[in-house]
Scaffold this motif. Structure first.
Motif, mmCIF file in Angstrom:
data_model
loop_
_atom_site.group_PDB
_atom_site.id
_atom_site.type_symbol
_atom_site.label_atom_id
_atom_site.label_comp_id
_atom_site.label_asym_id
_atom_site.label_seq_id
_atom_site.Cartn_x
_atom_site.Cartn_y
_atom_site.Cartn_z
ATOM 1 N N THR A 1 23.258 -43.666 -3.809
ATOM 2 C CA THR A 1 24.362 -42.833 -3.331
ATOM 3 C C THR A 1 23.542 -41.334 -3.826
ATOM 4 O O THR A 1 23.969 -40.394 -3.437
ATOM 5 C CB THR A 1 25.719 -42.971 -4.012
ATOM 6 N N ARG B 1 29.942 -47.156 -0.225
ATOM 7 C CA ARG B 1 29.835 -47.710 0.965
ATOM 8 C C ARG B 1 29.971 -46.939 2.247
ATOM 9 O O ARG B 1 29.137 -46.996 3.156
ATOM 10 C CB ARG B 1 31.178 -48.835 1.176
ATOM 11 N N LEU B 2 30.571 -45.733 1.822
ATOM 12 C CA LEU B 2 30.682 -44.638 3.154
ATOM 13 C C LEU B 2 29.215 -43.982 2.960
ATOM 14 O O LEU B 2 28.591 -43.585 4.144
ATOM 15 C CB LEU B 2 31.677 -43.633 2.762
ATOM 16 N N ALA B 3 28.684 -43.601 1.914
ATOM 17 C CA ALA B 3 27.426 -43.191 1.875
ATOM 18 C C ALA B 3 26.324 -43.938 2.549
ATOM 19 O O ALA B 3 25.554 -43.647 3.044
ATOM 20 C CB ALA B 3 26.870 -42.654 0.417
ATOM 21 N N ALA C 1 27.035 -46.171 4.934
ATOM 22 C CA ALA C 1 27.442 -46.104 6.451
ATOM 23 C C ALA C 1 26.832 -44.711 7.011
ATOM 24 O O ALA C 1 26.232 -44.725 8.203
ATOM 25 C CB ALA C 1 28.686 -46.232 6.750
ATOM 26 N N GLU C 2 26.782 -43.774 6.175
ATOM 27 C CA GLU C 2 26.406 -42.547 6.841
ATOM 28 C C GLU C 2 24.838 -42.594 6.735
ATOM 29 O O GLU C 2 24.552 -41.928 7.850
ATOM 30 C CB GLU C 2 26.754 -41.208 5.613
ATOM 31 N N ARG C 3 24.272 -43.018 5.787
ATOM 32 C CA ARG C 3 22.702 -43.008 5.722
ATOM 33 C C ARG C 3 22.350 -43.775 6.708
ATOM 34 O O ARG C 3 21.335 -43.346 7.599
ATOM 35 C CB ARG C 3 22.363 -43.610 4.298
ATOM 36 N N THR C 4 22.828 -44.935 6.929
ATOM 37 C CA THR C 4 22.467 -45.871 8.167
ATOM 38 C C THR C 4 22.726 -45.244 9.481
ATOM 39 O O THR C 4 21.670 -45.317 10.347
ATOM 40 C CB THR C 4 23.446 -47.242 8.178
ATOM 41 N N ALA C 5 23.757 -44.482 9.509
ATOM 42 C CA ALA C 5 24.113 -43.983 10.992
ATOM 43 C C ALA C 5 23.139 -42.691 11.414
ATOM 44 O O ALA C 5 22.511 -42.690 12.385
ATOM 45 C CB ALA C 5 25.452 -43.290 10.854
ATOM 46 N N ARG C 6 22.718 -42.143 10.105
ATOM 47 C CA ARG C 6 21.693 -41.049 10.247
ATOM 48 C C ARG C 6 20.310 -41.699 10.474
ATOM 49 O O ARG C 6 19.588 -41.062 11.317
ATOM 50 C CB ARG C 6 21.701 -40.224 8.933
#
Length: 426
Positions: A12, A172-174, A176-181
């Motif tokens: 994170t 988890r949000l981090a 998901a955000e990193r995966t989306a980025r």
């Protein structure tokens, strides 16, 4: 702290962020310890110096970490948790019964879940339990140490567990955000690659269109298309080949152009070139040159063809018939114009000649000159051919032997034949 530049089980934060956060914890705990050591308490267990020493040690550790930043050794990161627990325990021993130590224990436990894996965080919580048990065992005056230990540890565990859930959600949000980025960056890279490929394809197509445009200046469209498929560079390189050359022009055009208006001259030329152009396309001829009313075309290069002489005579006969129909309308308008054609078969040198702003693909040699001289000698409506053309097509076209012609540029008289009428067979 995990290897690879990020912290925690869900990665994170960056290494620098983890170092700065840990340094802040040590500095904050040190400042709390110094403030607490400066207080005057009527407690025989309170020793200000004993509280100040671990507090100063915490400040030093935090300051060193801030100074080093990303250069801080990763191998020292995990031992910082146990070191903080030891400093808090020592300070708690000299501070006497005080809730500040418990607060710092809870702080370390929560922090461990944030920057370490769960296994490392659980180790630190277990170490807190052992350290506090030792503290209660060596310090005098504690009533019901077992109950106190159980109470304090329950507080630490519950606080850490309560804090770990939102931390995990943040992680988890981090992720998901990193995966989306990452997927967005991948998609952007793919789009960029597609754009590069598309630009290359468009550039190649533009080059092909430019080549086709150059070829169409002197080739029938179907011939130009074939050349594009086999490669212009090889097909148009200098070489020697047997070709049939055709020259044609309008008899009486010079006198007509001298007296007629420019618009009238251009109108006649447009009609004449329209007829010649249709024949060029029909018989797949290569156009060598336009000069006023004169046209030079040839066969068997750059695209090889069967019966080059026969195609040349077929084209000449077609143009003669079409111009004959035009001449009826021209004669009605007072224009006495008719067609003359010369055709020769032989070897020529072919290649691109000219300068940077203007280049043409053209044949050079005796056969070109011979066809031109035969055209000059042709009477109105006459198609003159040399002996080689006559031998190639004589059994198909009725012809007349007109004997030997003395032509300019040729040291000896040249036999010539006049082709008349339609072919007897094909």
């Amino acid at each position: 702290m995990e290897e690879g530049g990020r912290a925690g089980p869900f990665e994170t934060m960056t290494w620098l962020q983890a170092v700065r956060l840990t340094a802040g914890l040590f500095i904050a705990a040190g400042l709390v310890g110094l403030v607490y050591a400066s207080l005057r308490r009527a407690d025989h267990q309170f020793t200000p110096v004993g509280v100040a020493i671990p507090a100063i040690a915490g400040l030093v550790v935090g300051a060193v970490m801030l100074a080093l930043g990303e250069r801080f050794d990763r191998r020292l990161f995990f031992p910082l948790g146990p070191a903080a627990i030891v400093l808090i325990t020592v300070g708690q021993y000299f501070a006497g019964p005080a809730p500040i130590g418990v607060v710092l224990y809870v702080w370390v436990a929560i922090f461990s879940f944030y920057v370490h894996t769960r296994r490392h965080a659980a180790f630190n919580v277990a170490l807190i339990a052992v350290a506090y048990a030792v503290l209660l065992g060596v310090r005098e005056g504690n009533a019901s140490p077992g109950a106190l230990w159980l109470y304090i540890m329950s507080t630490v565990v519950v606080s850490a567990a309560a804090a770990s859930w939102p931390i995990e959600q943040i992680n988890r949000l981090a992720v998901a955000e990193r995966t989306a980025r990452a997927e967005a960056e991948k998609s952007a890279a793919e789009v960029a690659q597609m754009n590069t490929t598309l630009e290359a394809r468009v550039s190649a197509q533009l080059e092909e269109l430019e080549r086709l445009s150059r070829l169409r200046r002197f080739l029938a469209p179907q011939v130009a298309d074939v050349l594009l498929s086999v490669g212009e560079d090889g097909a148009l390189a200098p070489h020697r080949r047997e070709i049939a050359v055709l020259f044609c022009d309008l008899r009486g055009f010079t006198a007509f152009a001298a007296d007629a208006e420019p618009e009238e001259v251009l109108s006649v030329i447009d009609e004449y070139y329209e007829v010649v152009g249709q024949a060029v396309h029909k018989f797949q001829a290569t156009v060598g040159a336009f000069a006023g009313d004169g046209v030079m075309a040839y066969f068997n290069d750059p695209l090889p063809c069967d019966d080059a002489a026969g195609r040349a005579v077929d084209m000449a006969s077609t143009v003669r018939d079409d111009v004959l129909r035009l001449s009826d309308a021209w004669r009605a308008a007072g224009r006495d114009l008719s067609l003359g054609v010369g055709i020769a078969l032989g070897y020529a040198s072919l290649g691109v000649v000219g300068f940077d702003e203007r280049r043409e693909y053209t044949p050079l040699g005796r056969v070109v000159n011979l066809a031109s001289r035969l055209c000059d000698e042709a009477k109105p409506g006459q198609i003159l051919v040399d002996l080689r053309v006559q031998n190639a097509v004589g059994d198909r076209y009725p012809s007349e032997d007109i004997g030997l012609l003395s032509l300019k540029g040729f040291p000896r008289p040249v036999p010539a034949f006049s082709v008349a009428g339609l072919p007897t067979s094909r």
